[in-house]
Design a protein around this motif. Structure first.
Motif, mmCIF file in Angstrom:
data_model
loop_
_atom_site.group_PDB
_atom_site.id
_atom_site.type_symbol
_atom_site.label_atom_id
_atom_site.label_comp_id
_atom_site.label_asym_id
_atom_site.label_seq_id
_atom_site.Cartn_x
_atom_site.Cartn_y
_atom_site.Cartn_z
ATOM 1 N N TYR A 1 9.353 24.030 -25.719
ATOM 2 C CA TYR A 1 7.925 24.066 -26.023
ATOM 3 C C TYR A 1 7.200 23.400 -24.879
ATOM 4 O O TYR A 1 7.677 22.383 -24.357
ATOM 5 N N PHE A 2 6.068 23.984 -24.494
ATOM 6 C CA PHE A 2 5.396 23.539 -23.271
ATOM 7 C C PHE A 2 3.910 23.323 -23.563
ATOM 8 O O PHE A 2 3.104 24.235 -23.473
ATOM 9 N N PRO A 3 3.534 22.091 -23.881
ATOM 10 C CA PRO A 3 2.127 21.781 -24.142
ATOM 11 C C PRO A 3 1.425 21.272 -22.885
ATOM 12 O O PRO A 3 2.060 20.759 -21.955
ATOM 13 N N TRP A 4 0.126 21.427 -22.876
ATOM 14 C CA TRP A 4 -0.730 20.826 -21.869
ATOM 15 C C TRP A 4 -1.628 19.812 -22.568
ATOM 16 O O TRP A 4 -2.172 20.082 -23.639
ATOM 17 N N TYR A 5 -1.781 18.648 -21.924
ATOM 18 C CA TYR A 5 -2.611 17.595 -22.470
ATOM 19 C C TYR A 5 -3.764 17.304 -21.515
ATOM 20 O O TYR A 5 -3.623 17.393 -20.291
ATOM 21 N N GLN A 6 -4.887 16.922 -22.103
ATOM 22 C CA GLN A 6 -6.075 16.523 -21.357
ATOM 23 C C GLN A 6 -6.305 15.033 -21.643
ATOM 24 O O GLN A 6 -6.249 14.606 -22.809
ATOM 25 N N GLN A 7 -6.548 14.272 -20.596
ATOM 26 C CA GLN A 7 -6.756 12.835 -20.793
ATOM 27 C C GLN A 7 -7.996 12.384 -20.035
ATOM 28 O O GLN A 7 -8.109 12.592 -18.830
ATOM 29 N N PHE A 8 -8.912 11.754 -20.770
ATOM 30 C CA PHE A 8 -10.085 11.139 -20.176
ATOM 31 C C PHE A 8 -9.802 9.652 -19.955
ATOM 32 O O PHE A 8 -8.977 9.060 -20.653
ATOM 33 N N PRO A 9 -10.502 9.028 -18.999
ATOM 34 C CA PRO A 9 -10.254 7.608 -18.714
ATOM 35 C C PRO A 9 -10.378 6.751 -19.966
ATOM 36 O O PRO A 9 -11.328 6.886 -20.743
ATOM 37 N N GLY A 10 -9.407 5.896 -20.177
ATOM 38 C CA GLY A 10 -9.437 4.984 -21.311
ATOM 39 C C GLY A 10 -9.051 5.599 -22.634
ATOM 40 O O GLY A 10 -9.123 4.938 -23.679
ATOM 41 N N LYS A 11 -8.648 6.855 -22.603
ATOM 42 C CA LYS A 11 -8.261 7.545 -23.840
ATOM 43 C C LYS A 11 -6.804 7.966 -23.758
ATOM 44 O O LYS A 11 -6.216 8.047 -22.685
ATOM 45 N N GLY A 12 -6.237 8.267 -24.925
ATOM 46 C CA GLY A 12 -4.902 8.821 -24.933
ATOM 47 C C GLY A 12 -4.931 10.313 -24.651
ATOM 48 O O GLY A 12 -5.983 10.951 -24.763
ATOM 49 N N PRO A 13 -3.802 10.883 -24.270
ATOM 50 C CA PRO A 13 -3.754 12.336 -24.039
ATOM 51 C C PRO A 13 -4.054 13.096 -25.334
ATOM 52 O O PRO A 13 -3.656 12.675 -26.419
ATOM 53 N N ALA A 14 -4.727 14.216 -25.210
ATOM 54 C CA ALA A 14 -5.042 15.074 -26.350
ATOM 55 C C ALA A 14 -4.524 16.477 -26.066
ATOM 56 O O ALA A 14 -4.715 16.996 -24.965
ATOM 57 N N LEU A 15 -3.877 17.069 -27.048
ATOM 58 C CA LEU A 15 -3.324 18.406 -26.871
ATOM 59 C C LEU A 15 -4.432 19.419 -26.597
ATOM 60 O O LEU A 15 -5.432 19.480 -27.318
#
Lengths: 117, 111
Positions: free
Chosen positions: B32-46
């Motif tokens: 399984y191959f997810p991509w995550y987006q992460q903004f400064p100071g936040k955790g990664p989000a799917l």
């Protein structure tokens, strides 16, 4: 709560001090992961719990690192005798199902930024 | 040793342009191959994810292309917006359920 909650958000520790980082997963989530994220890098796996059972601790970098989830909900990552190389963001993630059986979305907390001085 | 290699390290794209991020892996047991987006100071989000039996998946402006034989996959962000400025991580799930992440790509979308 609505999401994964981690505390404290920031922790400054003197070298040699012990620290404890807390993770409150989403209610009812079976799987819980801890990851370590160094500055400018992707998260790296530390350990995995299914309910209260620690099924994989292969990513823990040394025996100074210890994690527990005694009642299958809240988890604590403890680092003994902290070293400068332990400075990183520690992320907790939880997912609804058994992570070994198939992919269920992992929800991440905001992390705890640990700085060892 | 990083099991998932991600490039580029950073990219700058104009608003409305296309952002492309590439990842490669070696372990054929990844499922399984997810991509995550992460903004400064936040955790990664799917953001979006794909299984290896699918060659492409599109959700809104985000598309994953997957090449199983080459062991490569990529994220395309169409019509990039300033709000897309973030760090993007590709990841791969192993048989034990843990995610192996790439090193991340910092995307900056200029107005």
């Amino acid at each position: 709560g609505a999401g994964v909650s981690q505390s404290p958000r920031y922790k400054v520790a003197k070298r040699g001090q012990d620290v404890a980082l807390r993770c409150d997963p989403i209610s009812g989530h079976v799987s819980l992961f801890w990851y370590q994220q160094a500055l400018g890098q992707g998260p790296e796996f530390l350990t995995y719990f299914q309910n209260e059972a620690q099924l994989d601790k292969s990513g823990l970098p040394s025996d100074r690192f210890f994690a527990e989830r005694p009642e299958g909900s809240v988890s604590t990552l403890k680092i003994q005798r902290t070293q400068q190389e332990d400075s990183a963001v520690y992320l907790c993630a939880s997912s609804r199902g058994d992570a070994r059986l198939g992919y269920t979305e992992a929800f991440f907390g905001q992390g705890t930024r640990l700085t060892v001085v | 040793q990083q099991q998932v290699k991600q490039s580029p390290q950073s990219l700058i794209v104009q608003k409305g342009g296309i952002s492309i991020i590439n990842c490669a892996y070696e372990n054929t047991a990844f499922d399984y191959f997810p991509w995550y987006q992460q903004f400064p100071g936040k955790g990664p989000a799917l953001l979006i994810a794909i299984r290896p039996d699918v060659s492409e998946k599109k959700e809104g402006r985000f598309t994953i292309s997957f090449n199983k034989s080459a062991k490569q996959f990529s994220l395309h962000i169409m019509d990039s917006q300033p709000g897309d400025s973030a760090t993007y991580f590709c990841a791969a799930r192993d048989s034990w359920g843990k995610l192996q992440f790439g090193a991340g790509t910092q995307v900056v979308v200029t107005p």
